[in-house]
Design a protein around this motif. Structure first.
Motif, PDB file in Angstrom:
ATOM      1  N   GLU A  84       0.835  -1.207   0.000  1.00 18.98           N
ATOM      2  CA  GLU A  84       0.000   0.000   0.000  1.00 18.98           C
ATOM      3  C   GLU A  84       0.867   1.253   0.000  1.00 18.98           C
ATOM      4  OE1 GLU A  84      -3.923   1.781   2.301  1.00 18.98           O
ATOM      5  OE2 GLU A  84      -2.904   0.017   3.076  1.00 18.98           O
ATOM      6  N   SER A  85       1.983   1.219   0.756  1.00 24.57           N
ATOM      7  CA  SER A  85       2.868   2.381   0.787  1.00 24.57           C
ATOM      8  C   SER A  85       3.541   2.612  -0.558  1.00 24.57           C
ATOM      9  CB  SER A  85       3.930   2.203   1.875  1.00 24.57           C
ATOM     10  OG  SER A  85       4.882   1.213   1.522  1.00 24.57           O
ATOM     11  N   GLU A  88       0.654   4.056  -3.027  1.00 20.44           N
ATOM     12  CA  GLU A  88      -0.247   5.085  -2.503  1.00 20.44           C
ATOM     13  C   GLU A  88      -0.325   6.334  -3.381  1.00 20.44           C
ATOM     14  OE1 GLU A  88       1.036   6.247   1.354  1.00 20.44           O
ATOM     15  OE2 GLU A  88       3.035   6.898   0.715  1.00 20.44           O
ATOM     16  N   LYS A  89       0.711   6.593  -4.167  1.00 22.02           N
ATOM     17  CA  LYS A  89       0.704   7.783  -5.013  1.00 22.02           C
ATOM     18  C   LYS A  89       0.121   7.509  -6.407  1.00 22.02           C
ATOM     19  CE  LYS A  89       4.558  10.072  -2.678  1.00 22.02           C
ATOM     20  NZ  LYS A  89       5.908  10.692  -2.825  1.00 22.02           N
ATOM     21  N   ASP A  91      -2.913   6.556  -9.013  1.00 20.33           N
ATOM     22  CA  ASP A  91      -4.365   6.769  -9.031  1.00 20.33           C
ATOM     23  C   ASP A  91      -5.071   5.933 -10.086  1.00 20.33           C
ATOM     24  OD1 ASP A  91      -3.530   8.051 -11.317  1.00 20.33           O
ATOM     25  OD2 ASP A  91      -4.066  10.079 -10.630  1.00 20.33           O
ATOM     26  N   MET A  96      -2.124   0.077 -10.288  1.00 17.25           N
ATOM     27  CA  MET A  96      -1.993  -0.415  -8.921  1.00 17.25           C
ATOM     28  C   MET A  96      -2.034  -1.937  -8.884  1.00 17.25           C
ATOM     29  SD  MET A  96      -4.465   2.395  -7.067  1.00 17.25           S
ATOM     30  CE  MET A  96      -4.274   1.762  -5.410  1.00 17.25           C
ATOM     31  N   ARG A 135      -7.386  -4.725   0.681  1.00 17.30           N
ATOM     32  CA  ARG A 135      -6.693  -3.759  -0.166  1.00 17.30           C
ATOM     33  C   ARG A 135      -6.871  -4.112  -1.636  1.00 17.30           C
ATOM     34  NH1 ARG A 135      -3.457  -4.216   4.591  1.00 17.30           N
ATOM     35  NH2 ARG A 135      -2.980  -2.172   5.497  1.00 17.30           N
ATOM     36  N   HIS A 138     -10.345  -3.287  -2.707  1.00 13.20           N
ATOM     37  CA  HIS A 138     -10.510  -1.841  -2.934  1.00 13.20           C
ATOM     38  C   HIS A 138     -10.032  -1.457  -4.341  1.00 13.20           C
ATOM     39  CE1 HIS A 138     -10.436   2.479  -2.209  1.00 13.20           C
ATOM     40  NE2 HIS A 138      -9.196   2.509  -2.666  1.00 13.20           N
TER      41      HIS A 138
END
Length: 222
Positions: A84-85, A88-89, A91, A96, A135, A138
């Motif tokens: 996730e880290s 995280e940037k 979009d 992802m 995660r 999502h």
């Protein structure tokens, strides 16, 4: 003369000490899992590695299987938080997804002991409310809502992608000569195609530069 300790503070201190001891036991178990097979671990080895008394163990866990489960969950949560880290940037749900698959596939060569722990967890965690599953759900749901990914039922998509990733890790575990980077990239491209991306775009997302945080692969504390 020192003033007597406020008795109202003692319960909080006791709870902190108890939490600290439990954490030490779980992290010690995690280290032992990385170093050896699950079957060869004893409670005595766990308490010695945690530097706590043998009898203390049963104030926190009913037995070895319970602390093993906690250590396995910790490993999964650490990997999930790390992923996730890294993303995280980003979009774009497609990117992802690609990064997550590519990094998890590469983990086998970087941290093979950790992958063995993930493989022990297996399919039972794909629909869990902890770790990777929420995660990943999502990301897939974001792809569905935005129309970026053709997902359909999110849970079906989750077990499909997760099962494929577990299969890849098992392959890399069994076949040391397989190029993990190439295999992880290929799986990422295949999954993106499965979720509706054109082949050329899927391939581009699955072979582009990885985030710079890639090198910070998580590991149990020494």
């Amino acid at each position: 003369m020192a003033e007597p300790e406020d008795s109202s503070r003692r319960p909080g201190r006791m709870l902190r000490r108890k939490a600290h001891t439990r954490t030490a036991l779980v992290e010690a178990t995690q280290r032992l899992l990385v170093e050896r097979h699950r079957e060869g671990m004893t409670i005595k080895e766990i308490t010695e590695a945690a530097d706590v008394g043998f009898g203390t163990f049963y104030g926190h866990f009913a037995g070895k299987e319970e602390v093993l489960e906690a250590a396995l969950s910790l490993t999964l949560e650490q990997h999930s938080a790390w992923l996730e880290s890294v993303v995280e940037k980003l979009d774009d749900p497609a990117e992802m997804l690609a990064v997550g698959v590519r990094l998890t596939g590469r983990l086998q060569r970087n941290r093979p002991q950790v992958v063995r722990i993930l493989l022990r967890l297996g399919l039972s965690r794909l629909l869990s409310s902890e770790g990777l599953a929420p995660r990943a759900r999502h990301v897939l749901n974001a792809g569905r809502v935005t129309g970026r990914l053709r997902v359909g039922d999110v849970d079906v998509a989750l077990v499909g992608a997760g099962g494929a990733l577990l299969g890849l890790m098992q392959l890399l575990e069994a076949e040391p000569r397989v190029d993990a980077d190439a295999a992880a990239d290929q799986l990422a491209a295949n999954l993106l195609c499965m979720f509706g991306l054109p082949h050329d775009e899927a391939r581009a997302l699955a072979t582009g530069p990885l985030p710079t945080a890639y090198g910070a692969v998580p590991a149990p504390r020494p």
